[in-house]
Motif scaffolding. Structure first.
Motif, mmCIF file in Angstrom:
data_model
loop_
_atom_site.group_PDB
_atom_site.id
_atom_site.type_symbol
_atom_site.label_atom_id
_atom_site.label_comp_id
_atom_site.label_asym_id
_atom_site.label_seq_id
_atom_site.Cartn_x
_atom_site.Cartn_y
_atom_site.Cartn_z
ATOM 1 N N LEU A 51 0.825 -1.211 0.000
ATOM 2 C CA LEU A 51 0.000 0.000 0.000
ATOM 3 C C LEU A 51 0.862 1.265 0.000
ATOM 4 O O LEU A 51 0.517 2.244 -0.669
ATOM 5 C CB LEU A 51 -0.934 -0.005 1.211
ATOM 6 N N THR A 96 2.067 1.633 -3.522
ATOM 7 C CA THR A 96 0.987 1.986 -4.446
ATOM 8 C C THR A 96 0.509 3.419 -4.281
ATOM 9 O O THR A 96 0.344 4.145 -5.270
ATOM 10 C CB THR A 96 -0.197 1.022 -4.253
ATOM 11 N N PRO A 123 -5.001 2.209 -7.739
ATOM 12 C CA PRO A 123 -4.689 0.976 -7.005
ATOM 13 C C PRO A 123 -3.961 -0.023 -7.886
ATOM 14 O O PRO A 123 -3.866 0.150 -9.105
ATOM 15 C CB PRO A 123 -6.068 0.454 -6.600
ATOM 16 N N SER A 151 -5.959 -3.314 -2.097
ATOM 17 C CA SER A 151 -5.539 -2.118 -2.826
ATOM 18 C C SER A 151 -6.661 -1.597 -3.711
ATOM 19 O O SER A 151 -6.925 -0.385 -3.768
ATOM 20 C CB SER A 151 -4.299 -2.440 -3.676
#
Length: 336
Positions: free
Chosen positions: A74, A77, A111, A138
């Motif tokens: 995460l 991302t 995402p 995500s």
């Protein structure tokens, strides 16, 4: 000499190219455009409904406990990518148009992709349950985080439409609500979907092609190709390739420094370096003014193909290395 398979465009990539060509020659206008837009919205809602129905809760629970892995994915991302996009502005500004750079920033807020991240993790013999959980998380978190990041890093001249909360609400209604409905209906239709996976692939690819056609039709009607040169497209390829290389380097080095094992590192690299075309194109349609969507999704479409080619090569290489190591182990033991 035969070309490696990962260098050959797949049928969906060829369909994307064909859709852009069709929209460039025969863009939809007037009542036809209105009808296709309605059809596109229905197809996107159906897509996320089927994704919700397909996602196994058992697979998610199996990987959900690996919080350090998910946290790194995460961060890669939703933190590393936006920072990279902003840092690359001095390089990108001379190479691409402002509209394409806007698309690069939008790409950085998206995402991770779900299907290909899991597929490549599986091929390379990584931690598949963790990949299912991480990529799915995500995708869901991106419904809320992506509009906020767009509001934060994409300035007012980008053509974004509506307030941040309005955008989140629109995305929740179009993407999250159908997804939750699919999860609720999974006990009834999940087994049928597991037996008929081509149905999901048809809806998945069909909805993306519809959004691409409507987006590029609007952009062509606004003069997209009159303002976009071959030099800008070449510059976009360079910027996208550097962006992916930086993301792969970050996920590889960070996962190694943090002490993850080989299977987890593979999962982090594939889930943390990729961006979702399936989520990104519907989101762009909601977030940006209609005349801007064509230019905004062009960087994403190109990045999608680059990431598939590069990650396919990496997955095949790591899988082959695993097979070689397994074959060498008995021989080494025999020597002793």
């Amino acid at each position: 000499m035969r070309r490696p398979s990962f260098l050959v465009p797949d049928n969906f990539t060829l369909a994307l190219i064909g859709t852009v060509v069709l929209a460039s020659i025969l863009p939809c206008r007037g009542e036809t455009a209105v009808a296709i837009n309605w059809l596109t919205n229905i197809a996107v809602g159906l897509l996320f409904f089927l994704h919700g129905a397909k996602l196994s809760r058992e697979a998610v629970v199996a990987g959900a406990t690996h919080w350090r892995l998910h946290a790194l994915v995460l961060v890669s991302t939703f933190v590393m990518f936006p920072l990279l996009g902003l840092a690359m502005k001095p390089l990108a500004a001379p190479l691409v148009t402002p509209e394409l750079y806007m698309g690069i920033l939008f790409l950085c807020t998206l995402p991770s992709t779900v299907q290909s991240s899991i597929a490549f993790t599986s091929i390379a013999r990584g931690n598949v349950p963790a990949a299912v959980c991480s990529a799915s998380a995500s995708s869901l978190i991106g419904i809320f985080v992506t509009p906020a990041l767009v509001s934060l890093i994409v300035t007012n001249h980008t053509g974004a439409s509506g307030s941040g909360w309005h955008t989140v609400g629109a995305i929740v209604m179009q993407l999250l609500v159908p997804f939750i409905a699919g999860q609720i209906m999974r006990p009834l239709i999940g087994p049928w979907l597991d037996r008929h996976r081509p149905v999901l692939r048809f809806v998945d690819q069909g909805s993306i092609l519809l959004v691409v056609y409507t987006a590029f039709s609007e952009a062509v009607n606004e003069g997209l190709w009159r303002h976009l040169s071959l030099g800008a497209l070449a510059g976009l390829f360079v910027v996208n390739a550097l962006l992916l290389a930086a993301a792969l380097a970050f996920t590889s080095l960070a996962s190694k420094r943090l002490g993850f094992n080989r299977e987890d590192r593979i999962t982090i690299i594939f889930c943390g370096s990729k961006k979702s075309l399936a989520s990104g194109i519907p989101m762009a349609k909601v977030i940006f003014a209609s005349q801007a969507v064509g230019a905004v999704v062009l960087p994403l479409m190109l990045f999608h193909q680059i990431q598939l080619m590069v990650c396919a090569a990496l997955a095949q290489r790591w899988a082959a290395r695993d097979v070689h190591d397994e074959g060498a182990r008995p021989a080494a033991h025999a020597e002793h």
